[in-house]
Design a protein around this motif. Structure first.
Motif, PDB file in Angstrom:
ATOM      1  N   GLY A 131       0.792  -1.224   0.000  1.00  0.00           N
ATOM      2  CA  GLY A 131       0.000   0.000   0.000  1.00  0.00           C
ATOM      3  C   GLY A 131       0.825   1.276   0.000  1.00  0.00           C
ATOM      4  N   TYR A 132       2.149   1.151   0.099  1.00  0.00           N
ATOM      5  CA  TYR A 132       3.023   2.329   0.109  1.00  0.00           C
ATOM      6  C   TYR A 132       4.079   2.197  -0.969  1.00  0.00           C
ATOM      7  CZ  TYR A 132       0.829   3.285   4.533  1.00  0.00           C
ATOM      8  OH  TYR A 132      -0.102   3.543   5.503  1.00  0.00           O
ATOM      9  N   MET A 133       4.430   3.310  -1.574  1.00  0.00           N
ATOM     10  CA  MET A 133       5.481   3.350  -2.573  1.00  0.00           C
ATOM     11  C   MET A 133       6.435   4.472  -2.209  1.00  0.00           C
ATOM     12  SD  MET A 133       6.971   4.571  -5.414  1.00  0.00           S
ATOM     13  CE  MET A 133       7.436   4.205  -7.048  1.00  0.00           C
ATOM     14  N   TRP A 134       7.693   4.160  -2.137  1.00  0.00           N
ATOM     15  CA  TRP A 134       8.723   5.138  -1.817  1.00  0.00           C
ATOM     16  C   TRP A 134       9.569   5.377  -3.060  1.00  0.00           C
ATOM     17  CZ3 TRP A 134       9.549   7.412   3.034  1.00  0.00           C
ATOM     18  CH2 TRP A 134       8.669   6.962   4.044  1.00  0.00           C
ATOM     19  N   LEU A 135       9.758   6.622  -3.420  1.00  0.00           N
ATOM     20  CA  LEU A 135      10.595   7.003  -4.539  1.00  0.00           C
ATOM     21  C   LEU A 135      11.800   7.726  -3.963  1.00  0.00           C
ATOM     22  CD1 LEU A 135      11.109   7.306  -7.573  1.00  0.00           C
ATOM     23  CD2 LEU A 135       9.677   9.351  -7.538  1.00  0.00           C
ATOM     24  N   LEU A 136      12.966   7.144  -4.139  1.00  0.00           N
ATOM     25  CA  LEU A 136      14.188   7.707  -3.588  1.00  0.00           C
ATOM     26  C   LEU A 136      14.963   8.393  -4.704  1.00  0.00           C
ATOM     27  CD1 LEU A 136      13.351   5.119  -1.861  1.00  0.00           C
ATOM     28  CD2 LEU A 136      15.634   5.290  -0.937  1.00  0.00           C
TER      29      LEU A 136
END
Length: 132
Positions: free
Chosen positions: A70-75
């Motif tokens: 349910g979460y997406m992290w863009l680094l």
């Protein structure tokens, strides 16, 4: 890091009708910022920080419950090998906890293309100094 690229990304998101619900700045302890992300119900989180700070932020996100499905992290940025191993700075996770946080979360890491040492304007109309 070239903060103008982050500003340009923000402009592109707004033009694409993608809502930006909050923008946080993290000093040392990221707990308050992570709590705010949870309170705002952020699902896609974009980070423009160095590896050790990214690890500390993901540590707190894991502890507070905003990693995993349910979460997406863009680094955004350049990360060395094993960037999640704590070298310095604030953190409250064990190596096992940060490993779980990273392995259970979809994240996409980006980097600048290091092809051109010139001072030419890039496709976004921005000039970034290449340190290499």
């Amino acid at each position: 890091m070239c903060t103008k690229n982050v500003d340009h990304l923000r402009d592109l998101l707004v033009k694409a009708n993608i809502s930006i619900i909050t923008s946080e700045t993290v000093a040392d302890n990221p707990v308050n910022q992570i709590l705010n992300l949870k309170e705002q119900d952020a699902k896609i989180i974009i980070m423009d920080v160095y590896g050790s700070k990214a690890a500390a932020i993901l540590c707190e996100a894991y502890k507070i419950g905003i990693t995993g499905e349910g979460y997406m992290w863009l680094l955004l940025g350049w990360y060395g090998k094993k960037w999640w191993h704590f070298q310095d700075g604030y953190h409250r996770c064990t190596k096992e906890e940060i490993k779980i946080a990273i392995e259970s979360t979809f994240y996409l890491s980006t980097d600048m293309v290091q092809l051109r040492p010139s001072m030419e304007t890039n496709i976004a109309g921005i000039v970034c100094i290449n340190p290499f």
